[in-house]
Enzyme design. Sequence first.
Site: not given
Ligand code: GLY
Length: 380
Positions: A140, A162, A204, A232, A242, A247, A251, A254, A258, A280
């Site tokens: 957990r 993330k 990026e 960031k 997000e 946030r 993207n 992207h 993507h 990417h």
């Molecule tokens: N890679 C985009 C984010 O971390 O929100």
Amino acid sequence: MEDSTASTHNTASTHNTASAGKGDVAIAARCKEIEVASPSRKYSVYVGNRCVDKISGIIPEDARQVVVVTQREIEIELDLGREYSTVFVSQGEEAKSVKSLERVCKSFVECGLTRRGVVIALGGGVVTDLAGFAASIYHRGVPCINVSTSLLGQVDAAIGGKTGINLEEGKNLIGTFSQPLGVICDISHLESLPQLEMLSGYGEIAKYALLGLGNLEKYSLEEQVAKCVYLKASIVSEDELEQTGKRAVLNYGHTLGHAIEACSLLGSSQTDMENQPIRHGVAVGIGLIFAGKLAHRLGRIDDARLARHYEVVRNYGLMESIPKEIEPDELVQFMANDKKSMFAKGDGLNFVLDGEKGVELVTGIDTKLVRGLLEEMYSR
Ligand code: GLY
């Protein structure tokens, strides 16, 4: 492909970072410490040449076990001043599978990892995504530290919490928001990174340049990474989960990026400059040009701003055209199926677009307009 997760061993390290020589101290002093103040956890990101020493200050003194998750190819030995176990995972996106996750968790059991221990993810985005996710659900939740060894990871994947793995149906469909205890971005770890991996990271960085960091290209690599991390960190601090749309600007480039990446991975003939599936960040570079063109066509930005999109992408040596092997209809289909955004609404497509108020999410864009613009994105 099978990975070698189950292979674990104990490595006793006898060196202590406190015994570093004078030169090392001077190097460490140049290291930048950037705070991520997300509601769930405040932590530091260290950016600098040979700043990996900082890790001993992040590992909790009372941590009962330390497990390093990495790949054999990375070949970076951490000097933790204490005993730790190592778990190896395979290279590439295949490592981000449910099977691989199970293997990592079983290896944690073999290593005797408990909630009083700590996981160290040592690698690029694949490793930090997988190890971070495994750590966030094992017992957990076990704390995790990211030591990012790729440019893409240092400016993006390792920061912001993330974590996740892929399903056949799509990338990162299973995951958590779980902030690390700390992040190390040691620029010296990039020295042996293949050119294409660097290029992917530059995709990026180009995004951050267009998100408001301006002429990033004039700075040293270390300064560029620090500036990207700073931006960031501030975005994640404001919108950790997000939820507000802030946030979502990360993207930028992207949506098409993507789609290109996915079509390139699915097809056998779609290749980039070195005959490999499009990375990417390289796909994001093409996506940035497209987002600029779309914003320009919608009257959101002027000629000069569109020209700046081309300039940034070219300065970083990125691709600006869609490879001819990828069909525009495939791309539209992929973008239409990408319903991941919680902000999606209406029938059209959703893009993060530049405009008078800066970069923001724009929904319901006419599919025919997008299809027409895609046609202009192929080199003649
Ligand atoms: N890679 C985009 C984010 O971390 O929100």
